[in-house]
Design an enzyme around this catalytic site. Structure first.
Site, PDB file in Angstrom:
ATOM      1  N   CYS A 123     -28.594  16.190  21.062  1.00 15.12           N
ATOM      2  CA  CYS A 123     -29.988  16.195  20.574  1.00 15.12           C
ATOM      3  C   CYS A 123     -30.121  15.555  19.185  1.00 15.12           C
ATOM      4  O   CYS A 123     -31.221  15.461  18.656  1.00 15.12           O
ATOM      5  CB  CYS A 123     -30.551  17.607  20.548  1.00 15.12           C
ATOM      6  N   ASN A 183     -10.934   1.190 -12.457  1.00 12.37           N
ATOM      7  CA  ASN A 183      -9.883   1.581 -11.523  1.00 12.37           C
ATOM      8  C   ASN A 183      -8.548   1.521 -12.272  1.00 12.37           C
ATOM      9  O   ASN A 183      -8.345   0.597 -13.053  1.00 12.37           O
ATOM     10  CB  ASN A 183      -9.870   0.606 -10.331  1.00 12.37           C
ATOM     11  N   HIS A 221     -21.235   6.400   4.052  1.00 20.99           N
ATOM     12  CA  HIS A 221     -20.349   6.911   5.106  1.00 20.99           C
ATOM     13  C   HIS A 221     -20.690   8.326   5.545  1.00 20.99           C
ATOM     14  O   HIS A 221     -19.859   9.004   6.148  1.00 20.99           O
ATOM     15  CB  HIS A 221     -18.881   6.823   4.640  1.00 20.99           C
ATOM     16  N   TYR A 281     -11.199  17.671   9.571  1.00 19.61           N
ATOM     17  CA  TYR A 281     -12.420  17.742   8.766  1.00 19.61           C
ATOM     18  C   TYR A 281     -12.592  19.116   8.127  1.00 19.61           C
ATOM     19  O   TYR A 281     -13.069  19.224   7.007  1.00 19.61           O
ATOM     20  CB  TYR A 281     -13.650  17.304   9.587  1.00 19.61           C
TER      21      TYR A 281
HETATM   22  P1  OAD Z   1      -9.367   4.360  -1.302  1.00 17.23           P
HETATM   23  O1  OAD Z   1      -8.501   5.571  -1.149  1.00 17.23           O
HETATM   24  O2  OAD Z   1      -9.101   3.194  -0.426  1.00 17.23           O
HETATM   25  O3  OAD Z   1      -9.265   3.844  -2.803  1.00 17.23           O
HETATM   26  C1  OAD Z   1      -9.387   4.712  -3.884  1.00 17.23           C
HETATM   27  C2  OAD Z   1      -9.276   3.884  -5.148  1.00 17.23           C
HETATM   28  O4  OAD Z   1      -9.488   4.762  -6.258  1.00 17.23           O
HETATM   29  C3  OAD Z   1      -7.894   3.235  -5.356  1.00 17.23           C
HETATM   30  O5  OAD Z   1      -8.088   1.861  -5.638  1.00 17.23           O
HETATM   31  C4  OAD Z   1      -7.316   3.973  -6.561  1.00 17.23           C
HETATM   32  O6  OAD Z   1      -6.542   3.127  -7.397  1.00 17.23           O
HETATM   33  C5  OAD Z   1      -8.576   4.410  -7.288  1.00 17.23           C
HETATM   34  N1  OAD Z   1      -8.435   5.600  -8.124  1.00 17.23           N
HETATM   35  C6  OAD Z   1      -7.574   6.625  -8.024  1.00 17.23           C
HETATM   36  N2  OAD Z   1      -7.791   7.542  -8.984  1.00 17.23           N
HETATM   37  C7  OAD Z   1      -8.827   7.074  -9.734  1.00 17.23           C
HETATM   38  C8  OAD Z   1      -9.557   7.572 -10.848  1.00 17.23           C
HETATM   39  N3  OAD Z   1      -9.249   8.737 -11.415  1.00 17.23           N
HETATM   40  N4  OAD Z   1     -10.573   6.836 -11.334  1.00 17.23           N
HETATM   41  C9  OAD Z   1     -10.902   5.653 -10.768  1.00 17.23           C
HETATM   42  N5  OAD Z   1     -10.273   5.140  -9.704  1.00 17.23           N
HETATM   43  C10 OAD Z   1      -9.247   5.838  -9.184  1.00 17.23           C
HETATM   44  O7  OAD Z   1     -10.860   4.870  -1.217  1.00 17.23           O
HETATM   45  P2  OAD Z   1     -12.197   4.065  -0.864  1.00 17.23           P
HETATM   46  O8  OAD Z   1     -12.145   2.681  -1.426  1.00 17.23           O
HETATM   47  O9  OAD Z   1     -13.330   4.929  -1.228  1.00 17.23           O
HETATM   48  O10 OAD Z   1     -14.196   5.614   4.967  1.00 17.23           O
HETATM   49  O11 OAD Z   1     -12.062   4.006   0.711  1.00 17.23           O
HETATM   50  C11 OAD Z   1     -13.107   3.481   1.442  1.00 17.23           C
HETATM   51  C12 OAD Z   1     -13.233   4.161   2.758  1.00 17.23           C
HETATM   52  O12 OAD Z   1     -11.961   4.175   3.428  1.00 17.23           O
HETATM   53  C13 OAD Z   1     -13.591   5.626   2.693  1.00 17.23           C
HETATM   54  O13 OAD Z   1     -14.951   5.855   2.455  1.00 17.23           O
HETATM   55  C14 OAD Z   1     -13.195   6.087   4.066  1.00 17.23           C
HETATM   56  C15 OAD Z   1     -11.895   5.330   4.300  1.00 17.23           C
HETATM   57  O14 OAD Z   1     -11.762   4.827   5.554  1.00 17.23           O
HETATM   58  C16 OAD Z   1     -14.563   6.382   5.996  1.00 17.23           C
HETATM   59  O15 OAD Z   1     -14.122   7.492   6.171  1.00 17.23           O
HETATM   60  C17 OAD Z   1     -15.560   5.732   6.871  1.00 17.23           C
END
Ligand code: OAD
Length: 248
Positions: free
Chosen positions: A131, A212, A120, A68
């Site tokens: 606490c 996307n 998230h 992190y």
């Molecule tokens: P992902 O990494 O799964 O997906 C990112 C998406 O963004 C992919 O479909 C890419 O094709 C797309 N992408 C990449 N560059 C882009 C751009 N410039 N413009 C638009 N789209 C683009 O990320 P999330 O769907 O956000 O959760 O993942 C969901 C969750 O998975 C996260 O919040 C995290 C992880 O587990 C937690 O940490 C709880």
């Protein structure tokens, strides 16, 4: 950027009263925040269950905190991109507007979106396991860090297997199922319950748009898939809405 807008899409941009924008890691990709999945995805280098679960934190808090801190360092150095700014300029164009994100980077707020549902959590916030107090400290006297009450601090993000912040999803789902225009921006659409929001919008009769560079798990339910980067496409959409509404 040249984009083809279907008549139905233009109509939705012109007439929608309630809009929802739901974002994922892709919206921050052009700011330099690595996505989780895909070619440059973080999960290619790290296994999620080793880092993003409470069990992992119990097993090896140093490792989880290092991960992190590594991501905080990236986020501290970067700025929102035109995609974040375009989204931040949208609320006055609609009677009702809701922004919901899966991102923990806080970039929507930096771009000016004061009202954002962070499903998230927020990577810059710490929470005490004893606490429950929250703080934004970054320089810790000890590592892994402790709260002033002596309890252990954790990053205030949602890990796999954990519940979302109270009320956050319910609020987002209510907005999604009652909106008439829904944008899914930069998410792979695989992580629940966030991935169910475009479906709730579709079921409620909304026009669903995906931004996307590649097709995703939710593409099949969308009315429009704009293939490209959010930093390029969202500003064009914003301009188009402004133009159409000036003509109204
Ligand atoms: P992902 O990494 O799964 O997906 C990112 C998406 O963004 C992919 O479909 C890419 O094709 C797309 N992408 C990449 N560059 C882009 C751009 N410039 N413009 C638009 N789209 C683009 O990320 P999330 O769907 O956000 O959760 O993942 C969901 C969750 O998975 C996260 O919040 C995290 C992880 O587990 C937690 O940490 C709880």
């Amino acid at each position: 950027m040249d984009l083809m807008f279907s008549d139905k899409f233009l109509d939705a941009l012109r007439t929608a009263k309630k809009a929802v924008v739901a974002t994922g890691a892709g919206v921050s990709a052009e700011s330099g925040v690595p996505t989780f999945r895909g070619e440059d995805g973080l999960w290619k280098k790290f296994r999620p269950e080793e880092l993003a679960t409470f069990e992992a934190f119990e097993r090896n808090p140093e490792l989880v905190w290092e991960w992190y801190r590594y991501r905080r360092d990236i986020i501290n150095k970067i700025r929102p991109n035109p995609g974040h700014y375009a989204i931040a300029a949208m609320p006055p164009l609609f009677d009702d507007f809701c922004l919901v994100t899966q991102n923990v980077d806080g970039l929507h707020r930096v771009a000016g979106s004061d009202d954002v549902i962070e499903l998230h959590g927020n990577i810059k916030r710490n929470r005490c396991l004893k606490c429950s107090r929250e703080n934004y400290d970054e320089d810790f006297a000890e590592f892994p860090p402790l709260c002033s009450c002596g309890g252990r601090l954790r990053p205030d993000v949602v890990w796999f297997g954990e519940l979302l912040p109270a009320g956050a999803f319910e609020k987002a789902e209510k907005a999604a199922s009652s909106c008439d225009l829904f944008f899914s921006v930069g998410t792979s659409g695989v992580v629940q319950p966030a991935a169910s929001l475009p479906l709730a919008a579709k079921r409620g009769g909304a026009f669903v748009v995906e931004i996307n560079p590649v097709p995703t798990e939710i593409t099949y339910i969308t009315n429009e898939h704009l293939q490209g980067k959010s930093g390029e496409i969202m500003p064009v959409i914003l301009e188009r809405i402004r133009e159409l509404r000036r003509k109204k």
